[in-house]
Design a protein around this motif. Structure first.
Motif, PDB file in Angstrom:
ATOM      1  N   SER A 189       0.491   8.294   1.439  1.00 35.43           N
ATOM      2  CA  SER A 189       0.716   9.709   1.163  1.00 35.43           C
ATOM      3  C   SER A 189       0.134  10.499   2.331  1.00 35.43           C
ATOM      4  O   SER A 189      -1.084  10.678   2.436  1.00 35.43           O
ATOM      5  N   THR A 233       0.831  -1.195   0.000  1.00 30.94           N
ATOM      6  CA  THR A 233       0.000   0.000   0.000  1.00 30.94           C
ATOM      7  C   THR A 233       0.867   1.247   0.000  1.00 30.94           C
ATOM      8  O   THR A 233       1.660   1.459   0.929  1.00 30.94           O
ATOM      9  N   PRO A 234       0.760   2.132  -1.054  1.00 27.12           N
ATOM     10  CA  PRO A 234       1.483   3.411  -1.021  1.00 27.12           C
ATOM     11  C   PRO A 234       0.811   4.375  -0.043  1.00 27.12           C
ATOM     12  O   PRO A 234      -0.411   4.494  -0.008  1.00 27.12           O
ATOM     13  N   TRP A 272       6.282   4.713   1.049  1.00 25.09           N
ATOM     14  CA  TRP A 272       5.948   6.087   0.718  1.00 25.09           C
ATOM     15  C   TRP A 272       5.503   6.139  -0.739  1.00 25.09           C
ATOM     16  O   TRP A 272       6.179   5.623  -1.630  1.00 25.09           O
ATOM     17  N   GLY A 273       4.347   6.779  -0.998  1.00 24.46           N
ATOM     18  CA  GLY A 273       3.728   6.694  -2.315  1.00 24.46           C
ATOM     19  C   GLY A 273       3.879   7.906  -3.194  1.00 24.46           C
ATOM     20  O   GLY A 273       3.223   7.963  -4.248  1.00 24.46           O
ATOM     21  N   GLU A 274       4.706   8.888  -2.858  1.00 31.01           N
ATOM     22  CA  GLU A 274       4.869  10.074  -3.695  1.00 31.01           C
ATOM     23  C   GLU A 274       6.277  10.125  -4.269  1.00 31.01           C
ATOM     24  O   GLU A 274       7.233   9.635  -3.662  1.00 31.01           O
ATOM     25  N   PRO A 277       5.835  -0.456  -5.975  1.00 25.20           N
ATOM     26  CA  PRO A 277       5.332  -1.591  -5.186  1.00 25.20           C
ATOM     27  C   PRO A 277       5.938  -2.924  -5.630  1.00 25.20           C
ATOM     28  O   PRO A 277       6.040  -3.856  -4.829  1.00 25.20           O
ATOM     29  N   GLU A 311       3.811  -1.447   3.437  1.00 21.04           N
ATOM     30  CA  GLU A 311       3.479  -0.042   3.211  1.00 21.04           C
ATOM     31  C   GLU A 311       4.754   0.703   2.839  1.00 21.04           C
ATOM     32  O   GLU A 311       5.816   0.488   3.449  1.00 21.04           O
ATOM     33  N   PRO A 354       7.995   5.736  -6.577  1.00 24.77           N
ATOM     34  CA  PRO A 354       7.620   4.588  -5.736  1.00 24.77           C
ATOM     35  C   PRO A 354       7.355   3.357  -6.598  1.00 24.77           C
ATOM     36  O   PRO A 354       6.769   3.454  -7.681  1.00 24.77           O
TER      37      PRO A 354
END
Length: 508
Positions: A383, A380-381, A492-494, A479, A490, A477
């Motif tokens: 933000s 899971t990203p 970082w998604g940015e 996955p 998990e 990012p």
């Protein structure tokens, strides 16, 4: 401590102790203030309460000289007034027993409190000075060398670490001198085996080393040594909490070895061998069972041997399970491994494959995971605006141009920040040369957990060394990269963009 030093210490504090005791005794005895008869038991004044005996009759024959004086003295004492029994406590005052003869005190006494106070002060001063002068010499005295073997065996489990360490050292010394009893060694070995079997009890390598020393000196039974080998390993299996449909199940086998410290020879002569015998643990994966289906473990190695040098390594081996018929949902399974404990007293020689084990058993290690449908990602990203500022502060790189181990010019980025969240990035860069030209460059992916330092960047080989240039970095990012790690769910998604980072040529 020399005899002269002992004498000097005694001369300083012993007179104070003796003087204090004498003063306290004199103060408690008190000063005589009259000649009244007093009951020894209750201190009741008996004067004027009745005669002790009747006066002599007239027809008693006259006595001569000394006999007459004796009678006169007896008569004078018999005329003293006190009853046959104490009216206060009822003590017999005229009996023939020793206690009855001493039941009356001649004269009342009053305690001298000044003497008592001064005696207590001198006594405390003498004891304090004596303790202060004798504490360090007594603390350095080897008391353990005078203790019997069974007392030393009890001291090993002392809550005082210093006392337990002294007991272990003394036991090791006695084993080297072949003076430690077999019964005490077997009793202590039984206690160590109980501690080893308790999962909640913290394990001390020194306890295991002591039992290994007993085995090397042939002080314990073969059954105790076999039990020690059987209880020496704790295995656990780690998998991803969720697995994407169509992906293999990644696993890692971790361990905690409850053994002694590093083996070393401690023999004093060829005729008296004494050594710490290490145990080598060989772990061989067999199969993976999920539900009613069996799968190949597919490990990175067919077997792993835990030796003295690498027993602290947590992860033994890892592998993948290729599955096809499992349906999405929560599953539980087991990994069967064969564990063999090998006895090898020489730490310089690794165990041979043909060497018979001390004991061998199959360990069944459980694990659980959740299989997701195809197309559903298990990473899971994240933000979070609150974490964005910390991420920006953490990504500070110093880019240098240097040569790799193969002699090729590469770019290396050294980070200095700590990560507030796990990351998995694909890294791309554009080098801006001094003449304005732009050169694209690919870096290796970076992966790190929460709290880890910023990972090092490494680029693909360059055509030549770079000078007077800058670089723009773009971190995306990924996955897919995080999916290969067991613990990471998990990231970082940015994207993170670093612009105009100077490149330093370390060869200049």
């Amino acid at each position: 401590m020399t005899p002269l030093a002992v004498l000097q210490h005694v001369i300083v504090w012993l007179p104070l102790v003796i003087g204090g005791i004498l003063l306290i005794r004199a103060g408690l005895k008190g000063r005589r203030i009259n000649d009244h008869p007093i009951c020894r038991r209750c201190r009741f004044d008996l004067v004027g309460l009745g005669a002790l005996s009747h006066p002599a009759t007239p027809d008693t024959a006259p006595e001569s000289g000394a006999t007459k004086e004796k009678v006169i003295g007896s008569e004078s004492r018999s005329t003293q007034s006190h009853p046959d029994r104490c009216p206060e406590c009822g003590t017999d005052l005229t009996g023939t027993t020793r206690r009855a003869r001493r039941a009356v005190i001649d004269g009342e006494r009053r305690r001298r409190w000044r003497f008592i106070v001064l005696g207590v002060v001198l006594l405390l001063a003498g004891l304090g000075i004596g303790f202060w002068l004798s504490y360090k010499p007594l603390a350095k005295f080897p008391w353990t060398s005078w203790m019997p073997d069974w007392v030393l065996a009890e001291m090993v489990d002392s809550p005082n670490p210093g006392r337990a360490s002294m007991a272990r050292r003394e036991i090791q010394q006695r084993i080297r001198l072949q003076s430690f009893s077999r019964s005490a060694a077997q009793r202590l070995a039984g206690d160590i085996l109980q501690w080893q079997a308790q999962r909640s009890r913290p394990w001390k390598n020194s306890d295991g080393a002591l039992l290994e020393l007993f085995h090397g000196s042939r002080l314990i039974t073969s059954e105790q040594w076999t039990m020690y080998a059987r209880q020496s390993l704790r295995l656990s299996l780690v998998t991803r909490t969720c697995v994407e449909g169509g992906q293999s199940i990644s696993w890692a086998l971790t361990h905690k070895a409850r053994l002694g410290s590093a083996a070393r020879h401690t023999s004093t002569s060829a005729n008296s061998p004494a050594y710490e015998a290490p145990i080598y643990l060989r772990v061989e994966p067999l199969r993976v069972t999920i539900g009613e289906s069996e799968f190949a473990a597919a490990p990175e190695a067919t077997s792993v041997t835990i030796s003295v040098l690498d027993r602290r390594r947590a992860i033994l081996m890892s592998g993948d399970v290729q599955h096809q018929e499992l349906r999405p949902g929560r599953h539980s399974g087991t990994l069967d491994v064969r564990v063999s404990a090998l006895d090898d007293p020489d730490p310089r020689r690794p165990p041979q494959d043909s060497q018979p084990p001390i004991v061998s058993w199959i360990e069944r290690v459980p694990f659980t995971f959740t299989l997701l449908p195809r197309g559903v990602s298990c990473v899971t990203p994240i933000s979070d605006p609150l974490l964005r500022a910390e991420i920006v502060r953490a990504f500070v790189y110093e880019i240098t141009s240097q040569r790799s181990e193969l002699g090729e010019p590469i770019l290396v980025g050294h980070g200095y920040g700590n990560l507030p969240i796990a990351i998995a990035f694909e890294v791309q860069g554009n080098i801006i040369h001094a003449d304005g030209t732009i050169q694209p460059l690919t870096f290796l992916p970076i992966l790190a957990d929460e709290g880890d330092p910023l990972p090092t960047l490494r680029s693909s080989p360059l055509p030549a060394q770079i000078t007077n240039a800058r670089i723009n970095l773009r971190l995306r990012p990924s996955p897919e990269i995080a999916r290969g790690h067991i613990h990471r769910t998990e990231i970082w998604g940015e994207e993170i963009i670093l612009e105009n980072v100077p490149i330093t040529n370390i060869d200049e």
